[in-house]
Write a protein that holds these residues in place. Structure first.
Motif, mmCIF file in Angstrom:
data_model
loop_
_atom_site.group_PDB
_atom_site.id
_atom_site.type_symbol
_atom_site.label_atom_id
_atom_site.label_comp_id
_atom_site.label_asym_id
_atom_site.label_seq_id
_atom_site.Cartn_x
_atom_site.Cartn_y
_atom_site.Cartn_z
ATOM 1 N N ARG A 163 -5.402 -11.027 -24.189
ATOM 2 C CA ARG A 163 -4.805 -11.847 -25.249
ATOM 3 C C ARG A 163 -5.321 -11.442 -26.618
ATOM 4 O O ARG A 163 -6.474 -11.051 -26.762
ATOM 5 C CB ARG A 163 -5.142 -13.320 -25.025
ATOM 6 N N ASP A 164 -4.455 -11.613 -27.623
ATOM 7 C CA ASP A 164 -4.871 -11.324 -28.998
ATOM 8 C C ASP A 164 -5.216 -12.602 -29.756
ATOM 9 O O ASP A 164 -5.334 -12.588 -30.975
ATOM 10 C CB ASP A 164 -3.796 -10.521 -29.724
ATOM 11 N N LEU B 125 -10.036 -16.936 -26.848
ATOM 12 C CA LEU B 125 -10.063 -17.337 -25.441
ATOM 13 C C LEU B 125 -10.743 -18.691 -25.299
ATOM 14 O O LEU B 125 -11.722 -18.976 -25.995
ATOM 15 C CB LEU B 125 -10.818 -16.293 -24.611
ATOM 16 N N ARG C 160 -10.144 -10.417 -24.442
ATOM 17 C CA ARG C 160 -9.613 -10.491 -25.802
ATOM 18 C C ARG C 160 -9.261 -9.103 -26.302
ATOM 19 O O ARG C 160 -9.894 -8.105 -25.955
ATOM 20 C CB ARG C 160 -10.679 -11.135 -26.700
ATOM 21 N N LEU D 284 -12.754 -9.126 -33.658
ATOM 22 C CA LEU D 284 -13.568 -10.301 -33.374
ATOM 23 C C LEU D 284 -14.791 -10.298 -34.277
ATOM 24 O O LEU D 284 -15.329 -9.242 -34.597
ATOM 25 C CB LEU D 284 -14.043 -10.295 -31.921
#
Length: 140
Positions: free
Chosen positions: A10-11, A14, A83, A87
């Motif tokens: 996923r972008d 989480l 992810r 980040l």
């Protein structure tokens, strides 16, 4: 019901609670989870941020790894999310959870899942350091 309850790349941030909820099962006597976060240093070098880039096959590889963990004796449910994107420090990069009949089975399966993810998932980390340098980790 399938033992593999949730997998994906996923972008967006989480949620640990989502992964834990996915493996909730009354047959489980133990649930083991792993949460990997962006740390402030690597090898003595100060990290300012990092980015993860996933190959288009990464979701299928995560599903395969989850199936392998789910096939272990005593395992009743498995979930894993990774992810993608940029980040910051402290952000969650990966969440894995395994529910099993007994704690030892849950610990072993979760460790296998995370170790194999690091070894086989085509997800590459681009670390940026305070000194202005950067490096790619896990690239082919």
């Amino acid at each position: 019901m399938s033992r593999v309850r949730l997998t994906g790349v996923r972008d967006a941030p989480l949620e640990v609670a989502e992964v834990l909820a996915a493996v909730d099962d009354v047959r489980a006597g133990g649930v083991v989870s792993f949460v990997g976060t962006v740390r402030v240093s690597d090898g003595g070098r100060e990290v300012t941020s990092l980015g993860y880039t996933a190959h288009p096959t990464a979701p299928a590889v995560l599903a395969e790894l989850a199936e392998e963990a789910a096939a272990r004796a005593g395992v009743v449910a498995v979930a894993v999310l990774h992810r993608e994107g940029d980040l910051g420090l402290g952000e969650v990069a990966v969440v894995a959870a395994v529910a099993a009949e007994h704690r030892g089975e849950a610990f072993a399966a979760c460790q296998q899942l995370v170790d194999e993810l690091k070894a086989r998932a085509p997800i590459w980390k681009h670390q940026r350091f305070a000194d202005g340098t950067d490096e790619w980790v896990g690239t082919p």
